[in-house]
Design a protein around this motif. Structure first.
Motif, PDB file in Angstrom:
ATOM      1  N   LEU A  27       0.833  -1.231  -0.037  1.00 56.15           N
ATOM      2  CA  LEU A  27      -0.020  -0.059  -0.072  1.00 56.15           C
ATOM      3  C   LEU A  27       0.967   1.268   0.071  1.00 56.15           C
ATOM      4  CD1 LEU A  27      -2.301  -1.470   2.778  1.00 56.15           C
ATOM      5  CD2 LEU A  27      -3.145  -0.953   0.256  1.00 56.15           C
ATOM      6  N   PHE A  28       0.608   2.184  -1.249  1.00 55.27           N
ATOM      7  CA  PHE A  28       1.348   3.096  -1.150  1.00 55.27           C
ATOM      8  C   PHE A  28       0.557   4.348  -0.338  1.00 55.27           C
ATOM      9  CE2 PHE A  28       2.491   7.209  -3.293  1.00 55.27           C
ATOM     10  CZ  PHE A  28       3.621   7.694  -2.632  1.00 55.27           C
ATOM     11  N   VAL A  29       0.941   4.739   0.695  1.00 56.55           N
ATOM     12  CA  VAL A  29       0.205   6.011   1.500  1.00 56.55           C
ATOM     13  C   VAL A  29       1.265   7.145   1.545  1.00 56.55           C
ATOM     14  CG1 VAL A  29      -0.572   6.436   3.695  1.00 56.55           C
ATOM     15  CG2 VAL A  29      -0.905   4.226   2.797  1.00 56.55           C
ATOM     16  N   VAL A  30       0.495   8.253   1.804  1.00 50.24           N
ATOM     17  CA  VAL A  30       1.280   9.769   1.735  1.00 50.24           C
ATOM     18  C   VAL A  30       0.673  10.394   3.073  1.00 50.24           C
ATOM     19  CG1 VAL A  30       1.516   9.691  -0.643  1.00 50.24           C
ATOM     20  CG2 VAL A  30      -0.612  10.735   0.379  1.00 50.24           C
ATOM     21  N   SER A  31       1.778  11.223   3.390  1.00 46.95           N
ATOM     22  CA  SER A  31       1.199  11.747   4.681  1.00 46.95           C
ATOM     23  C   SER A  31       2.443  13.244   4.638  1.00 46.95           C
ATOM     24  CB  SER A  31       1.601  11.361   5.830  1.00 46.95           C
ATOM     25  OG  SER A  31       1.356  11.879   7.226  1.00 46.95           O
ATOM     26  N   GLU A  32       2.007  14.409   5.445  1.00 49.77           N
ATOM     27  CA  GLU A  32       2.958  15.353   5.692  1.00 49.77           C
ATOM     28  C   GLU A  32       3.692  15.124   7.102  1.00 49.77           C
ATOM     29  OE1 GLU A  32       2.897  20.064   5.141  1.00 49.77           O
ATOM     30  OE2 GLU A  32       1.445  19.335   6.650  1.00 49.77           O
ATOM     31  N   ALA A  33       5.059  15.360   7.217  1.00 51.38           N
ATOM     32  CA  ALA A  33       5.639  15.148   8.599  1.00 51.38           C
ATOM     33  C   ALA A  33       5.154  16.006   9.649  1.00 51.38           C
ATOM     34  CB  ALA A  33       7.072  15.433   8.340  1.00 51.38           C
ATOM     35  N   PHE A  34       4.729  15.158  10.792  1.00 53.89           N
ATOM     36  CA  PHE A  34       4.122  15.927  12.014  1.00 53.89           C
ATOM     37  C   PHE A  34       4.486  15.189  13.206  1.00 53.89           C
ATOM     38  CE2 PHE A  34       0.151  16.519  14.509  1.00 53.89           C
ATOM     39  CZ  PHE A  34       0.411  18.021  14.677  1.00 53.89           C
ATOM     40  N   ALA A  35       5.797  15.357  13.476  1.00 49.08           N
ATOM     41  CA  ALA A  35       6.515  14.525  14.699  1.00 49.08           C
ATOM     42  C   ALA A  35       5.730  15.059  15.937  1.00 49.08           C
ATOM     43  CB  ALA A  35       7.873  15.105  14.735  1.00 49.08           C
ATOM     44  N   PRO A  36       5.454  14.086  16.842  1.00 46.15           N
ATOM     45  CA  PRO A  36       5.769  12.483  16.766  1.00 46.15           C
ATOM     46  C   PRO A  36       4.844  11.545  16.112  1.00 46.15           C
ATOM     47  CG  PRO A  36       5.111  12.958  18.691  1.00 46.15           C
ATOM     48  CD  PRO A  36       4.746  14.249  18.310  1.00 46.15           C
ATOM     49  N   TYR A  37       3.759  12.244  15.531  1.00 43.03           N
ATOM     50  CA  TYR A  37       2.765  11.195  14.942  1.00 43.03           C
ATOM     51  C   TYR A  37       3.243  10.483  13.567  1.00 43.03           C
ATOM     52  CZ  TYR A  37      -0.639  13.787  17.662  1.00 43.03           C
ATOM     53  OH  TYR A  37      -1.733  14.577  18.347  1.00 43.03           O
ATOM     54  N   VAL A  38       3.963  11.285  13.019  1.00 42.84           N
ATOM     55  CA  VAL A  38       4.553  10.686  11.646  1.00 42.84           C
ATOM     56  C   VAL A  38       5.478  11.715  11.012  1.00 42.84           C
ATOM     57  CG1 VAL A  38       2.679  11.354  10.051  1.00 42.84           C
ATOM     58  CG2 VAL A  38       4.233   9.812   9.346  1.00 42.84           C
ATOM     59  N   GLY A  67       5.166   7.735   1.774  1.00 43.02           N
ATOM     60  CA  GLY A  67       5.720   8.926   1.015  1.00 43.02           C
ATOM     61  C   GLY A  67       5.466  10.275   1.684  1.00 43.02           C
ATOM     62  N   PHE A  68       6.213  11.075   1.852  1.00 40.93           N
ATOM     63  CA  PHE A  68       6.251  12.484   2.570  1.00 40.93           C
ATOM     64  C   PHE A  68       5.838  13.454   1.458  1.00 40.93           C
ATOM     65  CE2 PHE A  68       8.150  10.033   6.063  1.00 40.93           C
ATOM     66  CZ  PHE A  68       7.299  10.389   7.056  1.00 40.93           C
ATOM     67  N   MET A  69       5.073  14.594   1.561  1.00 38.78           N
ATOM     68  CA  MET A  69       4.723  15.548   0.728  1.00 38.78           C
ATOM     69  C   MET A  69       4.062  16.692   1.335  1.00 38.78           C
ATOM     70  SD  MET A  69       2.370  13.688  -1.907  1.00 38.78           S
ATOM     71  CE  MET A  69       3.586  12.260  -2.198  1.00 38.78           C
ATOM     72  N   PRO A  70       4.040  17.745   0.840  1.00 36.95           N
ATOM     73  CA  PRO A  70       3.162  18.862   1.343  1.00 36.95           C
ATOM     74  C   PRO A  70       1.756  18.475   1.601  1.00 36.95           C
ATOM     75  CG  PRO A  70       4.877  19.770  -0.239  1.00 36.95           C
ATOM     76  CD  PRO A  70       4.680  18.210  -0.396  1.00 36.95           C
ATOM     77  N   TRP A  71       1.026  18.836   2.568  1.00 42.57           N
ATOM     78  CA  TRP A  71      -0.422  18.376   2.624  1.00 42.57           C
ATOM     79  C   TRP A  71      -1.257  18.762   1.657  1.00 42.57           C
ATOM     80  CZ3 TRP A  71      -2.018  14.865   5.656  1.00 42.57           C
ATOM     81  CH2 TRP A  71      -3.318  14.600   5.948  1.00 42.57           C
ATOM     82  N   VAL A  86      -4.163   7.980   2.870  1.00 46.57           N
ATOM     83  CA  VAL A  86      -3.442   9.044   3.476  1.00 46.57           C
ATOM     84  C   VAL A  86      -3.310   8.971   5.145  1.00 46.57           C
ATOM     85  CG1 VAL A  86      -3.568  11.573   4.030  1.00 46.57           C
ATOM     86  CG2 VAL A  86      -4.312  10.794   1.972  1.00 46.57           C
ATOM     87  N   LEU A  87      -2.093   8.982   5.768  1.00 43.89           N
ATOM     88  CA  LEU A  87      -1.971   8.856   7.061  1.00 43.89           C
ATOM     89  C   LEU A  87      -2.254  10.165   8.045  1.00 43.89           C
ATOM     90  CD1 LEU A  87      -1.112   6.949   9.193  1.00 43.89           C
ATOM     91  CD2 LEU A  87       1.106   7.554   8.663  1.00 43.89           C
ATOM     92  N   GLY A  88      -2.793  10.015   8.988  1.00 46.99           N
ATOM     93  CA  GLY A  88      -2.655  11.157   9.801  1.00 46.99           C
ATOM     94  C   GLY A  88      -3.864  12.523   9.322  1.00 46.99           C
ATOM     95  N   ILE A  89      -4.801  12.037   9.036  1.00 41.00           N
ATOM     96  CA  ILE A  89      -5.872  12.890   8.283  1.00 41.00           C
ATOM     97  C   ILE A  89      -7.289  12.863   9.098  1.00 41.00           C
ATOM     98  CG2 ILE A  89      -6.764  10.934   6.614  1.00 41.00           C
ATOM     99  CD1 ILE A  89      -7.255  13.307   4.568  1.00 41.00           C
ATOM    100  N   GLY A  90      -7.750  13.830   9.087  1.00 42.39           N
ATOM    101  CA  GLY A  90      -9.144  13.983   9.728  1.00 42.39           C
ATOM    102  C   GLY A  90     -10.192  13.917   8.595  1.00 42.39           C
ATOM    103  N   ARG A  91     -11.558  14.026   9.054  1.00 46.90           N
ATOM    104  CA  ARG A  91     -12.754  13.834   8.079  1.00 46.90           C
ATOM    105  C   ARG A  91     -13.060  15.074   7.207  1.00 46.90           C
ATOM    106  NH1 ARG A  91     -15.764   9.149   8.734  1.00 46.90           N
ATOM    107  NH2 ARG A  91     -15.105   7.882  10.558  1.00 46.90           N
TER     108      ARG A  91
END
Length: 258
Positions: A27-38, A67-71, A86-91
């Motif tokens: 699974l290819f999932v994307v997110s923006e860096a947000f320490a310490p979540y991801v 993969g990390f990238m701008p939100w 998408v990891l770390g996302i709200g609805r």
């Protein structure tokens, strides 16, 4: 010799085996860096939301590629169906992201915005009027509630990073720093000042964070299975050990019951 296992454990194992055989894939999932979540450490993904997601998906037979990238770009790719999730996302404010993302019933964690103060100067939050006469450090570009943003009886001083906020707090340039709880705790640990600051446990704002899956790629069943598996994983020692590695209390990022 027969060993009797708790029914919940048997059902949890059966669910994982069924999920693995039905959906196993990378699974290819994307997110923006947000320490310490991801976030990234030495070029490798880190963070408790990442580790929990990887562990649960691994038990279901999947490989998680992050993969990390701008939100904004991550959301565009998700809307176009170019990624699996998408990891770390709200609805979203109006649940608008559910049009193209399938959200599990179980949230990974939650972002809780709280007020940090100096240990030597205890503070108790009792509504916005308890901020009267104080200067509160905020973050540039973040959206705050209209009541907080427009209140005339206290000052707001925006900065670019959480570490800048903590440094201003330590130097007495601000009275309080408004930050995500886990981010503030983790940043204080990295700066070596965790013993000098505390946070008021009352949340000013916040929301649930998910690993959401692409609808256009037909991953709605995987979203449902992931949510069920995540519920079981949260009851394990492995789950608690992940948070200990980051010095974070799981209760401080537990999804609110609403």
């Amino acid at each position: 010799m027969l060993v009797s296992l708790p029914l919940a454990a048997v059902l949890f194992s059966a669910l994982l085996l069924t999920s693995a055989s039905a959906f196993a894939r990378e699974l290819f999932v994307v997110s923006e860096a947000f320490a310490p979540y991801v976030f990234e450490t030495n070029g490798q993904p880190s963070g408790f939301d990442y580790e929990v997601s990887k562990a649960v998906l691994g038990k279901m037979g999947h490989t998680l590629k992050l993969g990390f990238m701008p939100w904004r770009r991550a959301l565009v790719m998700a809307e176009k169906g170019e990624v699996d999730g998408v990891l770390g996302i709200g609805r979203g404010d109006q649940n608008e992201r559910e049009d193209y993302l399938a959200f599990p019933e179980e949230a990974l964690s939650a972002s809780r915005t709280t007020l940090f103060y100096l240990s030597a100067k205890p503070f108790r939050y009792q509504g916005l009027f308890s901020l009267a006469g104080k200067t509160v450090g905020t973050l540039s570009g973040y959206a705050y509630s209209p009541d907080f943003a427009n209140a005339p009886y206290f000052q707001r001083e925006p900065v670019d990073t959480h570490s800048q906020n903590l440094r201003k707090l330590l130097r007495g340039h601000i009275d309080l720093a408004m930050m995500d709880t886990a981010v503030g705790v983790y940043t204080a640990q990295q700066m070596g000042v965790a013993d000098q600051v505390r946070y008021e446990p009352v949340s000013i704002s916040g929301g649930k964070l998910y690993l959401a899956f692409s609808r256009s790629r037909g991953l709605e069943p995987l979203a449902q299975a992931f949510g069920q598996a995540l519920q079981g994983f949260k009851r394990t020692e492995e789950f608690r050990a992940i948070f200990r590695r980051y010095g974070i209390d799981p209760a401080s990022v537990a999804p609110p019951e609403f």
